[in-house]
Structure formats: C-alpha cells, structure tokens
Design a protein around this motif. Structure first.
Motif, mmCIF file in Angstrom:
data_model
loop_
_atom_site.group_PDB
_atom_site.id
_atom_site.type_symbol
_atom_site.label_atom_id
_atom_site.label_comp_id
_atom_site.label_asym_id
_atom_site.label_seq_id
_atom_site.Cartn_x
_atom_site.Cartn_y
_atom_site.Cartn_z
ATOM 1 N N ASN A 10 13.868 -12.293 2.828
ATOM 2 C CA ASN A 10 12.839 -11.590 3.589
ATOM 3 C C ASN A 10 11.813 -11.035 2.621
ATOM 4 O O ASN A 10 12.150 -10.236 1.738
ATOM 5 N N LEU A 11 10.548 -11.485 2.773
ATOM 6 C CA LEU A 11 9.458 -10.951 1.985
ATOM 7 C C LEU A 11 8.859 -9.771 2.729
ATOM 8 O O LEU A 11 8.370 -9.922 3.847
ATOM 9 N N ASN A 12 8.911 -8.596 2.125
ATOM 10 C CA ASN A 12 8.394 -7.383 2.744
ATOM 11 C C ASN A 12 7.105 -6.973 2.042
ATOM 12 O O ASN A 12 7.128 -6.640 0.850
ATOM 13 N N ILE A 13 5.985 -7.028 2.773
ATOM 14 C CA ILE A 13 4.688 -6.660 2.228
ATOM 15 C C ILE A 13 4.290 -5.318 2.813
ATOM 16 O O ILE A 13 4.144 -5.184 4.035
ATOM 17 N N GLY A 14 4.124 -4.321 1.974
ATOM 18 C CA GLY A 14 3.781 -2.983 2.438
ATOM 19 C C GLY A 14 2.340 -2.902 2.883
ATOM 20 O O GLY A 14 1.534 -3.806 2.663
ATOM 21 N N PRO A 15 1.972 -1.794 3.555
ATOM 22 C CA PRO A 15 0.587 -1.606 3.972
ATOM 23 C C PRO A 15 -0.314 -1.481 2.765
ATOM 24 O O PRO A 15 0.122 -1.087 1.678
ATOM 25 N N ALA A 43 8.670 -9.308 8.526
ATOM 26 C CA ALA A 43 9.313 -10.458 7.916
ATOM 27 C C ALA A 43 10.067 -11.284 8.956
ATOM 28 O O ALA A 43 10.808 -10.736 9.773
ATOM 29 N N LEU A 44 9.857 -12.607 8.928
ATOM 30 C CA LEU A 44 10.575 -13.532 9.806
ATOM 31 C C LEU A 44 11.676 -14.274 9.058
ATOM 32 O O LEU A 44 12.424 -15.024 9.666
ATOM 33 N N SER A 215 5.095 -5.187 -2.741
ATOM 34 C CA SER A 215 5.866 -6.243 -2.093
ATOM 35 C C SER A 215 7.259 -6.310 -2.695
ATOM 36 O O SER A 215 7.467 -5.985 -3.866
ATOM 37 N N SER A 216 8.213 -6.761 -1.883
ATOM 38 C CA SER A 216 9.583 -6.900 -2.356
ATOM 39 C C SER A 216 10.271 -8.010 -1.570
ATOM 40 O O SER A 216 9.804 -8.419 -0.504
ATOM 41 N N ILE A 217 11.371 -8.492 -2.106
ATOM 42 C CA ILE A 217 12.165 -9.539 -1.451
ATOM 43 C C ILE A 217 13.627 -9.095 -1.438
ATOM 44 O O ILE A 217 14.190 -8.731 -2.475
#
Length: 232
Positions: A10-15, A43-44, A215-217
């Motif tokens: 899951n790639l999480n992109i912050g605001p 994240a999908l 961003s984080s994974i």
C-alpha cells in the motif's frame, strides 16, 4: 542464496504541505469561477514481483539485496476536467492541467496508478530460532525509479492523463527511502526455504515546495529461497 518474491504493498501519499486540495478556476463554457476539488488519495493496494540475493555475514547477520517491479493504485475524486490538444483529461491538481480550458462536472472517481522499479538493500538480524523457523529484524534503504503515473477518470469521454514526473513536486522520478521490518523464515531442506515479511518504507522528501508530500509504503511479501551452498 537467491530468492524470488511476490508481494502486496500500500502506497500512502500524505496531503500536500500547506494542505492544498482545492483550487479556483474559470469554467471555459460558463465564464464563471468555481473550485476544483480532489479528495485525499486512498490506497487500493499493489502487486510487486522481483528477485534478489542474500549473503551470510555471520551466524545471525545477513546482507540482502533485491530488485522489484511494482504497480501501486490509489483512488481519489475530481469535479472538473480540462481540454488539452483536443483531448478531454481528468484533473488531479498535483499533476497540473490547462487552466484556460477547464470544464466543471459532477463529482467523479479517479484511479491513479504508479509504476516503478526498486533496488533494496538491507541487513537482517536473527532474533530467535525455533526448529526450522526463525524470526529476523530487517533494516536498510531503498532507491526507487518511478517511470509512469497515470490518472484515469470514470467518465466515459475522458482519456487517461499521463503525469510528467520529471517536473513534479508530489512524486519524484528518483526517491530514497528507509526500510524496517520483520521476516519469518522456514527452512524446507538444505536447498530450499520459504520467507514471509512485513516491511515499512518511508520516502525521504527531496524538495521543499508546497506540493511536496510525505509518502510511505506498508508491504507484505512471500519469497522462495534457493540456497546456493549448504549453510553451516
């Protein structure tokens, strides 16, 4: 030993820094100002595949290297599109758009897909062993090259927008990340083993613009390990 790996991430992109998720624009048809709005990305999931090598440095310490291909998918929404060179394209604010040809519509869904190749290097330290199982702590770094970012709207007349990552603040072409995690390993026989791992990667921001995002994974993977020589 060498290994092959498949996983889900899951790639999480912050605001964005400054919280810019909306922007005023002039409707090309109505000649009236409205606000373009994008929901924060969700994240999908993703699928990654790769292979790597590991080298025993001591009884408990191991150096790991791997190369992976990944495709990440995230969802968002928009309420406008732009016409550029005769093509109707969805508007996702961080990717840019033609502000002279904006058309507002009702809210519609966006699916954003990011493709990239990662080089990962880590040290694993065996924390405990029970029978043929062992648990190890992972720590290291990753270098990613993202080469494609596509934005697809679910309106049937919209074409896919391809973002130019070489001129982007929200995602860079090349990214450096830190890596931490845990792995559970099982030795099948002298030549084969199975591993599962949970890892967290944090991307180090590279510029200070307002569009910059953290961003984080968070990833999970399974690998089949082949031991080239018998372990002592």
């Amino acid at each position: 030993f060498l290994n092959g790996r498949v996983g889900n991430n899951n790639l999480n992109i912050g605001p964005p820094v400054g919280g810019v998720n909306a922007e005023s624009a002039l409707d090309a048809n109505l000649a009236a100002s409205s606000v373009i709005f994008n929901e924060e990305e969700t994240a999908l999931g993703a699928l990654s595949v790769g292979f790597g090598f590991s080298f025993e440095l001591s009884k408990r310490l191991m150096l790991n290297t791997s190369i992976r291909y990944s495709e990440f998918r995230n969802s968002s929404s928009s309420n406008a599109y732009s016409v550029e060179n005769g093509r109707s394209l969805p508007i996702y604010l961080p990717a840019g758009y033609d502000s002279d040809n904006v058309n507002f519509v009702g809210p519609y869904n966006l699916t954003n897909s990011l493709q990239g190749v990662s080089f990962l290097s880590s040290l694993s330290y065996e924390l405990l062993q029970f029978g043929k199982f062992n648990v190890a702590f992972l720590g290291g770094f990753g270098l990613d090259h993202f080469f494609s970012y596509k934005i697809k709207g679910d309106l049937n007349f919209l074409e896919v927008r391809k973002a130019d990552l070489s001129h982007s603040n929200f995602i860079q072409e090349f990214n450096l990340s830190t890596l931490t995690g845990l792995s559970l390993n099982y030795r099948l026989n002298e030549q084969l083993g199975l591993s599962s791992d949970v890892t967290y990667r944090y991307f180090i921001p590279t510029n200070a613009g307002e569009g910059r995002r953290t961003s984080s994974i968070l990833g999970f993977g399974l690998s089949l390990n082949y031991f080239i020589r018998k372990r002592d």
